[in-house]
Design an enzyme around this catalytic site. Structure first.
Site, short mmCIF file in Angstrom:
data_model
loop_
_atom_site.label_atom_id
_atom_site.label_comp_id
_atom_site.label_asym_id
_atom_site.label_seq_id
_atom_site.Cartn_x
_atom_site.Cartn_y
_atom_site.Cartn_z
N ASN A 146 29.36 -9.95 62.44
CA ASN A 146 30.70 -10.55 62.36
C ASN A 146 30.60 -11.95 62.96
O ASN A 146 30.54 -12.10 64.18
CB ASN A 146 31.69 -9.67 63.13
CG ASN A 146 33.08 -10.27 63.18
OD1 ASN A 146 33.37 -11.27 62.51
ND2 ASN A 146 33.95 -9.66 63.97
N LYS B 251 32.75 -14.27 62.92
CA LYS B 251 34.04 -14.76 63.45
C LYS B 251 34.28 -16.21 63.01
O LYS B 251 33.89 -16.59 61.92
CB LYS B 251 34.09 -14.57 64.97
CG LYS B 251 33.75 -13.12 65.37
CD LYS B 251 34.09 -12.77 66.77
CE LYS B 251 33.74 -11.31 67.02
NZ LYS B 251 34.13 -10.83 68.33
N HIS C 153 40.27 -5.61 62.67
CA HIS C 153 39.54 -6.04 63.87
C HIS C 153 40.54 -6.29 65.00
O HIS C 153 41.65 -6.76 64.75
CB HIS C 153 38.73 -7.31 63.57
CG HIS C 153 37.77 -7.63 64.67
ND1 HIS C 153 38.17 -8.27 65.82
CD2 HIS C 153 36.46 -7.37 64.81
CE1 HIS C 153 37.13 -8.38 66.62
NE2 HIS C 153 36.08 -7.85 66.03
N GLU D 262 40.78 -8.54 67.02
CA GLU D 262 41.23 -9.93 67.11
C GLU D 262 42.29 -10.24 66.05
O GLU D 262 43.08 -11.16 66.23
CB GLU D 262 40.02 -10.88 67.02
CG GLU D 262 39.23 -10.82 68.32
CD GLU D 262 37.77 -11.21 68.23
OE1 GLU D 262 37.35 -11.78 67.20
OE2 GLU D 262 37.04 -10.95 69.19
N GLU E 136 35.15 -0.01 68.09
CA GLU E 136 35.00 -1.20 68.93
C GLU E 136 35.98 -1.12 70.10
O GLU E 136 37.15 -1.52 69.96
CB GLU E 136 35.27 -2.46 68.12
CG GLU E 136 34.30 -2.67 66.99
CD GLU E 136 34.10 -4.15 66.67
OE1 GLU E 136 32.93 -4.57 66.64
OE2 GLU E 136 35.09 -4.87 66.49
N GLY F 132 32.85 -9.08 73.22
CA GLY F 132 32.62 -10.42 73.73
C GLY F 132 32.63 -10.51 75.25
O GLY F 132 32.65 -11.60 75.81
N SER G 126 29.69 -6.01 72.29
CA SER G 126 28.53 -6.45 73.09
C SER G 126 27.26 -5.69 72.76
O SER G 126 26.45 -5.40 73.64
CB SER G 126 28.85 -6.38 74.59
OG SER G 126 29.95 -7.22 74.90
P1 PGA Z 1 30.64 -8.85 70.20
O1 PGA Z 1 31.73 -8.70 69.04
O2 PGA Z 1 29.36 -8.25 69.69
O3 PGA Z 1 30.53 -10.32 70.46
O4 PGA Z 1 31.17 -8.08 71.39
C1 PGA Z 1 31.80 -7.55 68.24
C2 PGA Z 1 32.96 -7.66 67.29
O5 PGA Z 1 34.00 -8.20 67.69
O6 PGA Z 1 32.89 -7.24 66.12
#
Ligand code: PGA
Length: 262
Positions: free
Chosen positions: A11, A13, A91, A93, A173, A179, A219
């Site tokens: 991803n 982003k 997601h 976000e 997730e 993140g 992460s």
């Molecule tokens: P991350 O993000 O690996 O940076 O924690 C995962 C995601 O949001 O899909």
């Protein structure tokens, strides 16, 4: 032994220019493994640039209507026309459930995703022949209030009831792990992913639920991927930060191949 074919999805982003995206994809394509499915989710602007270059490409979201007066939105037929084969839906976000990001409460509503809009988007994507990665997961406050299972159950049931699971992948997730560098402990991630599978089975078809791939995201890095991917109900990863670093993403693909073989 993992009976489902592993999937490692990146991803990206809101990152990377066209030149940067092409360079990263070229490196990723050299890491493709015959036993692992790989997908990348670049920004919308990069989807047509990167489609057809050897690594399947998906879009990070879609709107549920096919066309119309929805300024700023992008539909499932549009992303398919641009070359996407998959869509990321729900997601945290886009649901406005931020982990690390400090977003003023007044702006969270501009993301405004609910379980209902998630469902509409999944139906629109499936109708268009796109595969779907549905993201679910609890916030830290929900975990601390022992609401984890209830929140995830509701996310799954309201998004998927009555829909075919055939082209659906679930990404677990935990919002607090995205993140932040805080990974969910592998045993706990496995417990939640097994629960997700039992909720899918309760939606109607136990055989279909067995075939659904469940990814862990939050992460996931080169150094913790192997332990997570060794869990029986974790069939791959949805990788954010580490997917932007070719060597790290390649290591995660290798860890998935190894988990498949072990
Ligand atoms: P991350 O993000 O690996 O940076 O924690 C995962 C995601 O949001 O899909």
């Amino acid at each position: 032994m993992m009976s489902r074919r592993p999937l490692v999805a990146g991803n990206w982003k809101m990152n990377l220019t066209r030149a940067e995206g092409k360079a990263l994809l070229a490196e990723v394509s050299s890491a493709i493994h015959p036993n692992v499915d790989v997908l990348v989710f670049p920004s919308f602007t990069l989807v047509p640039v990167l489609a057809g270059q050897g690594v399947p490409v998906g879009a990070q979201d879609v709107f549920w209507a096919d066309r119309g007066a929805f300024t700023s939105q992008i539909s499932a037929p549009m992303v398919r026309d641009a070359g996407a084969v998959a869509v990321l839906i729900g997601h945290s976000e886009t649901r406005g459930r931020f982990g690390k990001l400090e977003v003023p409460p007044s702006t969270v509503n501009s993301f405004g995703e609910t379980n209902e809009t998630v469902r509409l988007k999944i139906a629109a994507a499936l109708k268009e022949g796109l595969s779907v990665i549905l993201c679910v997961g609890e916030s830290l406050a929900e975990r601390e209030a022992e609401q984890t299972e209830a929140v995830i159950r509701e996310q799954l049931v309201s998004a998927l009831s009555g829909l075919s699971l055939e082209e659906v992948t679930i990404a677990y997730e935990p919002v607090w792990a995205i993140g932040t560098g805080k990974t969910c402990e592998p045993g706990e991630a496995e417990r939640i992913c097994a629960m997700i599978r039992s909720v899918l089975a309760s939606l109607g078809n136990a055989e279909a639920a067995e075939k659904v791939r469940i990814l862990y995201g939050g992460s996931m890095k080169a150094d913790n991927a192997a332990q997570l991917l060794a869990q029986p109900n974790i069939d791959g990863g949805l990788v954010g930060g580490a997917s932007l670093v070719a060597a790290d993403f390649k290591s995660i693909i290798e860890a998935a191949a190894h988990a498949q073989g072990s």
